[in-house]
Design a protein around this motif. Sequence first.
Motif, PDB file in Angstrom:
ATOM      1  N   ALA A 160      94.560  95.842 101.376  1.00  8.83           N
ATOM      2  CA  ALA A 160      95.986  95.932 101.699  1.00  8.83           C
ATOM      3  C   ALA A 160      96.523  94.568 102.119  1.00  8.83           C
ATOM      4  O   ALA A 160      97.654  94.191 101.776  1.00  8.83           O
ATOM      5  CB  ALA A 160      96.208  96.957 102.809  1.00  8.83           C
ATOM      6  N   ARG A 161      95.747  93.817 102.878  1.00  7.96           N
ATOM      7  CA  ARG A 161      96.156  92.465 103.280  1.00  7.96           C
ATOM      8  C   ARG A 161      96.300  91.553 102.071  1.00  7.96           C
ATOM      9  O   ARG A 161      97.255  90.762 101.978  1.00  7.96           O
ATOM     10  CB  ARG A 161      95.142  91.868 104.249  1.00  7.96           C
ATOM     11  CG  ARG A 161      95.121  92.507 105.637  1.00  7.96           C
ATOM     12  CD  ARG A 161      94.034  91.908 106.497  1.00  7.96           C
ATOM     13  NE  ARG A 161      94.205  90.451 106.646  1.00  7.96           N
ATOM     14  CZ  ARG A 161      93.258  89.637 107.116  1.00  7.96           C
ATOM     15  NH1 ARG A 161      92.070  90.137 107.457  1.00  7.96           N
ATOM     16  NH2 ARG A 161      93.486  88.350 107.237  1.00  7.96           N
ATOM     17  N   LEU A 162      95.383  91.658 101.121  1.00  2.78           N
ATOM     18  CA  LEU A 162      95.446  90.820  99.922  1.00  2.78           C
ATOM     19  C   LEU A 162      96.639  91.183  99.052  1.00  2.78           C
ATOM     20  O   LEU A 162      97.259  90.309  98.436  1.00  2.78           O
ATOM     21  CB  LEU A 162      94.141  90.957  99.134  1.00  2.78           C
ATOM     22  CG  LEU A 162      92.908  90.325  99.796  1.00  2.78           C
ATOM     23  CD1 LEU A 162      91.629  90.789  99.103  1.00  2.78           C
ATOM     24  CD2 LEU A 162      93.007  88.803  99.775  1.00  2.78           C
ATOM     25  N   ARG A 163      96.988  92.475  99.002  1.00  2.00           N
ATOM     26  CA  ARG A 163      98.183  92.876  98.258  1.00  2.00           C
ATOM     27  C   ARG A 163      99.443  92.403  98.974  1.00  2.00           C
ATOM     28  O   ARG A 163     100.407  91.970  98.331  1.00  2.00           O
ATOM     29  CB  ARG A 163      98.215  94.389  98.066  1.00  2.00           C
ATOM     30  CG  ARG A 163      97.147  94.934  97.124  1.00  2.00           C
ATOM     31  CD  ARG A 163      97.445  96.372  96.719  1.00  2.00           C
ATOM     32  NE  ARG A 163      97.544  97.251  97.864  1.00  2.00           N
ATOM     33  CZ  ARG A 163      96.518  97.885  98.410  1.00  2.00           C
ATOM     34  NH1 ARG A 163      95.282  97.703  97.924  1.00  2.00           N
ATOM     35  NH2 ARG A 163      96.683  98.688  99.448  1.00  2.00           N
ATOM     36  N   ALA A 164      99.448  92.480 100.302  1.00  2.98           N
ATOM     37  CA  ALA A 164     100.633  92.086 101.067  1.00  2.98           C
ATOM     38  C   ALA A 164     100.943  90.603 100.908  1.00  2.98           C
ATOM     39  O   ALA A 164     102.115  90.208 100.875  1.00  2.98           O
ATOM     40  CB  ALA A 164     100.437  92.425 102.543  1.00  2.98           C
ATOM     41  N   CYS A 165      99.924  89.784 100.794  1.00  3.35           N
ATOM     42  CA  CYS A 165     100.169  88.343 100.640  1.00  3.35           C
ATOM     43  C   CYS A 165     100.399  87.957  99.181  1.00  3.35           C
ATOM     44  O   CYS A 165     100.683  86.790  98.884  1.00  3.35           O
ATOM     45  CB  CYS A 165      99.020  87.530 101.238  1.00  3.35           C
ATOM     46  SG  CYS A 165      97.468  87.576 100.310  1.00  3.35           S
ATOM     47  N   GLY A 166     100.276  88.923  98.260  1.00  6.16           N
ATOM     48  CA  GLY A 166     100.593  88.661  96.863  1.00  6.16           C
ATOM     49  C   GLY A 166      99.452  88.134  96.027  1.00  6.16           C
ATOM     50  O   GLY A 166      99.628  87.852  94.846  1.00  6.16           O
ATOM     51  N   TRP A 167      98.246  88.003  96.598  1.00  5.41           N
ATOM     52  CA  TRP A 167      97.113  87.496  95.822  1.00  5.41           C
ATOM     53  C   TRP A 167      96.578  88.563  94.866  1.00  5.41           C
ATOM     54  O   TRP A 167      96.142  88.256  93.766  1.00  5.41           O
ATOM     55  CB  TRP A 167      96.003  87.018  96.756  1.00  5.41           C
ATOM     56  CG  TRP A 167      96.303  85.723  97.445  1.00  5.41           C
ATOM     57  CD1 TRP A 167      97.541  85.199  97.710  1.00  5.41           C
ATOM     58  CD2 TRP A 167      95.349  84.783  97.944  1.00  5.41           C
ATOM     59  NE1 TRP A 167      97.420  83.998  98.362  1.00  5.41           N
ATOM     60  CE2 TRP A 167      96.090  83.721  98.522  1.00  5.41           C
ATOM     61  CE3 TRP A 167      93.971  84.741  97.994  1.00  5.41           C
ATOM     62  CZ2 TRP A 167      95.473  82.617  99.117  1.00  5.41           C
ATOM     63  CZ3 TRP A 167      93.351  83.648  98.590  1.00  5.41           C
ATOM     64  CH2 TRP A 167      94.090  82.591  99.136  1.00  5.41           C
ATOM     65  N   VAL A 168      96.584  89.813  95.301  1.00  8.59           N
ATOM     66  CA  VAL A 168      96.116  90.926  94.478  1.00  8.59           C
ATOM     67  C   VAL A 168      97.305  91.821  94.164  1.00  8.59           C
ATOM     68  O   VAL A 168      98.116  92.121  95.040  1.00  8.59           O
ATOM     69  CB  VAL A 168      95.024  91.733  95.213  1.00  8.59           C
ATOM     70  CG1 VAL A 168      94.692  93.012  94.449  1.00  8.59           C
ATOM     71  CG2 VAL A 168      93.767  90.887  95.391  1.00  8.59           C
ATOM     72  N   VAL A 169      97.419  92.228  92.910  1.00  5.69           N
ATOM     73  CA  VAL A 169      98.512  93.109  92.494  1.00  5.69           C
ATOM     74  C   VAL A 169      97.928  94.345  91.808  1.00  5.69           C
ATOM     75  O   VAL A 169      96.841  94.294  91.218  1.00  5.69           O
ATOM     76  CB  VAL A 169      99.476  92.393  91.526  1.00  5.69           C
ATOM     77  CG1 VAL A 169     100.163  91.233  92.211  1.00  5.69           C
ATOM     78  CG2 VAL A 169      98.741  91.906  90.280  1.00  5.69           C
ATOM     79  N   VAL A 170      98.635  95.459  91.905  1.00  2.00           N
ATOM     80  CA  VAL A 170      98.207  96.695  91.255  1.00  2.00           C
ATOM     81  C   VAL A 170      98.794  96.735  89.851  1.00  2.00           C
ATOM     82  O   VAL A 170     100.012  96.783  89.678  1.00  2.00           O
ATOM     83  CB  VAL A 170      98.652  97.931  92.061  1.00  2.00           C
ATOM     84  CG1 VAL A 170      98.225  99.206  91.335  1.00  2.00           C
ATOM     85  CG2 VAL A 170      98.080  97.897  93.469  1.00  2.00           C
ATOM     86  N   LYS A 171      97.941  96.720  88.854  1.00  2.00           N
ATOM     87  CA  LYS A 171      98.386  96.800  87.464  1.00  2.00           C
ATOM     88  C   LYS A 171      98.519  98.252  87.000  1.00  2.00           C
ATOM     89  O   LYS A 171      99.414  98.579  86.240  1.00  2.00           O
ATOM     90  CB  LYS A 171      97.402  96.056  86.554  1.00  2.00           C
ATOM     91  CG  LYS A 171      97.309  94.561  86.838  1.00  2.00           C
ATOM     92  CD  LYS A 171      96.272  93.884  85.967  1.00  2.00           C
ATOM     93  CE  LYS A 171      96.617  93.942  84.497  1.00  2.00           C
ATOM     94  NZ  LYS A 171      95.613  93.204  83.675  1.00  2.00           N
ATOM     95  N   ARG A 172      97.580  99.100  87.455  1.00  2.72           N
ATOM     96  CA  ARG A 172      97.649 100.516  87.113  1.00  2.72           C
ATOM     97  C   ARG A 172      97.043 101.314  88.266  1.00  2.72           C
ATOM     98  O   ARG A 172      95.893 101.090  88.633  1.00  2.72           O
ATOM     99  CB  ARG A 172      96.908 100.813  85.812  1.00  2.72           C
ATOM    100  CG  ARG A 172      97.092 102.259  85.339  1.00  2.72           C
ATOM    101  CD  ARG A 172      96.538 102.474  83.937  1.00  2.72           C
ATOM    102  NE  ARG A 172      95.102 102.338  83.864  1.00  2.72           N
ATOM    103  CZ  ARG A 172      94.458 101.357  83.239  1.00  2.72           C
ATOM    104  NH1 ARG A 172      95.156 100.404  82.634  1.00  2.72           N
ATOM    105  NH2 ARG A 172      93.152 101.303  83.206  1.00  2.72           N
ATOM    106  N   GLN A 173      97.844 102.201  88.844  1.00  3.48           N
ATOM    107  CA  GLN A 173      97.397 102.994  89.992  1.00  3.48           C
ATOM    108  C   GLN A 173      96.348 104.009  89.559  1.00  3.48           C
ATOM    109  O   GLN A 173      96.477 104.656  88.528  1.00  3.48           O
ATOM    110  CB  GLN A 173      98.586 103.713  90.621  1.00  3.48           C
ATOM    111  CG  GLN A 173      98.282 104.350  91.968  1.00  3.48           C
ATOM    112  CD  GLN A 173      98.030 103.321  93.045  1.00  3.48           C
ATOM    113  OE1 GLN A 173      98.790 102.374  93.195  1.00  3.48           O
ATOM    114  NE2 GLN A 173      96.959 103.508  93.790  1.00  3.48           N
TER     115      GLN A 173
END
Length: 227
Positions: free
Chosen positions: A78-91
Amino acid sequence: MQRFRAGGRLAAAKKYDILSAMMAHALAGGAAEQRLVLRLMALITTRYNWQNNDLSVAQREIARLWCVDERTVKRDMARLRACGWVVVKRQGARGRVSVLGLDLDRILADTRPAWANIGPDYVARLTGGGDPAPGPDRTVIPFRRSDITADGSVWGLARVRLAAEDATLFEAWFAPLADGGVEGDCLTLIAPSRFHAAYLRTHLAVRLRQAVMRGHPGITRLRIEPS
């Protein structure tokens, strides 16, 4: 999603450049930052598909690799997604894991302040400058740069971060913004014109919000109003 591509004849060198940037960034930070970046680097080196920008791995497998429990995996991802380094391509759905990706441009922008710790040749290579840049041309009158000294405020800290990421973009779009104050979880910024405010909302709102949240995670909303 991103302009940086780790492909072609120099693919291996580009991959090492990304990992080197992450390493330098982590070593310049605190223990928590180092641990988070190391965990992401472990996923990149063991499970990341550079060609397709795919990271598809179950939380249970991540927990085993990181030697932690699944609750820690959820928190750090969640921290990595919040900072924009990791993105969800397909849930993920119905027992299928989510397909994630990396925003390599975001990673490079965030790690840029630490590049100099690797060396001037590295900085020149990643900025496309070839050899290290010569001294300034005294016959050219430089544009006046905005004062970006942090004043401790939410917007003051975000300004410093944005200026470090991209000085040209900062001068053009972020420097003219005035601090409209914080109310609850919302920061208000005042733009010099309606056009300026509309452009920021359409093209740069995500970047602004991420810069604010990295310094103040409690600020989750952003309002951009014309003066």
